[in-house]
Scaffold this active site. Sequence first.
Site, PDB file in Angstrom:
ATOM      1  N   GLY A  27      19.022  46.498  44.447  1.00 30.63           N
ATOM      2  CA  GLY A  27      19.131  47.945  44.267  1.00 30.63           C
ATOM      3  C   GLY A  27      18.676  48.372  42.884  1.00 30.63           C
ATOM      4  O   GLY A  27      19.147  47.853  41.871  1.00 30.63           O
ATOM      5  N   GLY A  28      17.715  49.297  42.860  1.00 30.52           N
ATOM      6  CA  GLY A  28      17.231  49.839  41.582  1.00 30.52           C
ATOM      7  C   GLY A  28      17.651  51.280  41.407  1.00 30.52           C
ATOM      8  O   GLY A  28      16.911  52.108  40.889  1.00 30.52           O
ATOM      9  N   GLY A  29      18.868  51.575  41.846  1.00 31.19           N
ATOM     10  CA  GLY A  29      19.419  52.914  41.646  1.00 31.19           C
ATOM     11  C   GLY A  29      20.163  52.986  40.321  1.00 31.19           C
ATOM     12  O   GLY A  29      19.930  52.168  39.415  1.00 31.19           O
ATOM     13  N   ALA A  47      23.188  52.235  39.562  1.00 35.42           N
ATOM     14  CA  ALA A  47      23.992  51.037  39.286  1.00 35.42           C
ATOM     15  C   ALA A  47      23.099  49.846  38.944  1.00 35.42           C
ATOM     16  O   ALA A  47      23.343  49.136  37.965  1.00 35.42           O
ATOM     17  CB  ALA A  47      24.876  50.708  40.490  1.00 35.42           C
ATOM     18  N   CYS A  80      29.488  61.850  46.039  1.00 34.11           N
ATOM     19  CA  CYS A  80      29.826  63.109  45.390  1.00 34.11           C
ATOM     20  C   CYS A  80      30.517  64.111  46.310  1.00 34.11           C
ATOM     21  O   CYS A  80      29.898  65.050  46.811  1.00 34.11           O
ATOM     22  CB  CYS A  80      28.603  63.773  44.768  1.00 34.11           C
ATOM     23  SG  CYS A  80      29.115  65.092  43.669  1.00 34.11           S
ATOM     24  N   CYS A  87      33.562  64.427  38.767  1.00 34.84           N
ATOM     25  CA  CYS A  87      32.769  65.317  39.585  1.00 34.84           C
ATOM     26  C   CYS A  87      32.663  66.656  38.867  1.00 34.84           C
ATOM     27  O   CYS A  87      33.621  67.416  38.841  1.00 34.84           O
ATOM     28  CB  CYS A  87      33.447  65.488  40.941  1.00 34.84           C
ATOM     29  SG  CYS A  87      32.438  66.411  42.096  1.00 34.84           S
TER      30      CYS A  87
END
Length: 471
Positions: free
Chosen positions: A64-66, A68, A219, A403
């Site tokens: 995952g390259g998001g 995180a 979210c 949030c």
Amino acid sequence: MASRTLLGRMPVHSRGTSSSRQTMSLSLAAGARKQQHNHRSLATHAPHPVNTAGSAQHKVLVVGGGAAGLAVSHQLLRSGKFAPNEIAIVDPAQTHDYQPGWTLVGAGLKTKEELRRPLRSLIDNRLQFYNDGVATFTPQDNIVTLRNGTEVGYDQLVVVPGIEIKYNKINGLSEALADPNIMVSSVYGFDTCDKVNRTTQAFRKGQAIFTQPSGMVKCAGAPQKAMWLAVDKWTREGVYRPNDATSSSPIKVTFATALPVMFGVPKYSQELNKLRQQRGVEGLFEHDLVSIDSANKATFARPDGSKVTRSFDSMHVVPKMGPFDFVAQSLLANPGNGLVDIDEKTMRHKKFGNVWSIGDASNLPTSKTAAAITAQAPVLVDNMMAVMAGQEPTTVYNGYTSCPILTEYGKVMLAEFKYGGEPFETFGRTLGLDQSVPRRAFYYLKKDFFPWVYYKAMVKGTWAGPKGFIR
Ligand code: UQ1
């Protein structure tokens, strides 16, 4: 967070040329293949069917390259304990989006293009990048198989691919979103977040519905952010009259949520429900959108199994979400929810001691946000480094998440809380502010500071959220 940490101290980042990057990755891939060979010859039992498209081996493999994946990879790299290409990232995407900004796109405050970067441009040259998806995890053999058949071995695995938007779980949603003539939009996707603004602008009269689904969402505040901004715009333009919302107001507004409350944390929920009442917004609680039957009819499921059909003229829809199949169908998944089954304090997998996760893909019992990742990533990194050094993982995550809820143009309620829905407010602690009060300063944090610090520091591994900049 001391205000000092917000100033200066920007990291200086040197990058190699793309050709040096290529040469390095080619020579390292050759070395890695040798290691992989050793690894496999040590195996004591027959491995799963092998596709010999290629193989490699890394000390740390990050899926995952998001938000995180980038934060964790670069924090690890900055420890100075890894040689080039000992850490690798796997992600099939060409681009990376600052997703928390999509509500701002829906509000016409930013363009979706300015929030987007080529993913490769965010990955340090010293990290190996597999621009491909995952086919399967084989954690008992420490192998991840990519879609192209390459088998990648690892010492430590970080599983952070996020969650999937499952548009087809609401009948008629994909078709309605794709049709420019149907007033249905969503801030939850790159393709549709700008349709939200077009729809809001064009809407002058009739019933508007804003939905929030049952099940996991990223979210949990975004469904109502989209609503508060539209309500504010329509009010300023005179087409929505909050004090007369049920009779002469040209536009009527309904919030249809699968939850019994406005928000999961009582302190903020109470204030948001007051806003809802003051602004004449109808609350349809425990109403879970299941189908869009036509351009003007929608059906909701109730907890007792019954169905309710409502007319709408404009609708903002939050799709259902869930883990990717390659996670949910793996040995890493929690059997109940399909998310990566990690310990809620240490981020370490409950069964596989060299597997880690954070963010949306993990089953951490907290709200899924980029802000949460700012607090989770350093815990994962500390604990993984400890385990790699033969020690116990002792750094603990308290469940921090945040949030920033846009309640109107120019104001944000900065909800910040930890496990148990307990408020844990940065500016409450430092300045004595009550963050359930919507404020202008928080609006500028949300609109300008967070997007800036995200690309400037968070994805580079130098931002720890409320704790400020880290080295
Ligand atoms: C944060 O660090 C961050 O990331 C850049 C956000 O954007 C997604 C946030 O919304 C929040 C709340 C934080 C936390 C930082 C502070 C200063 C409260």
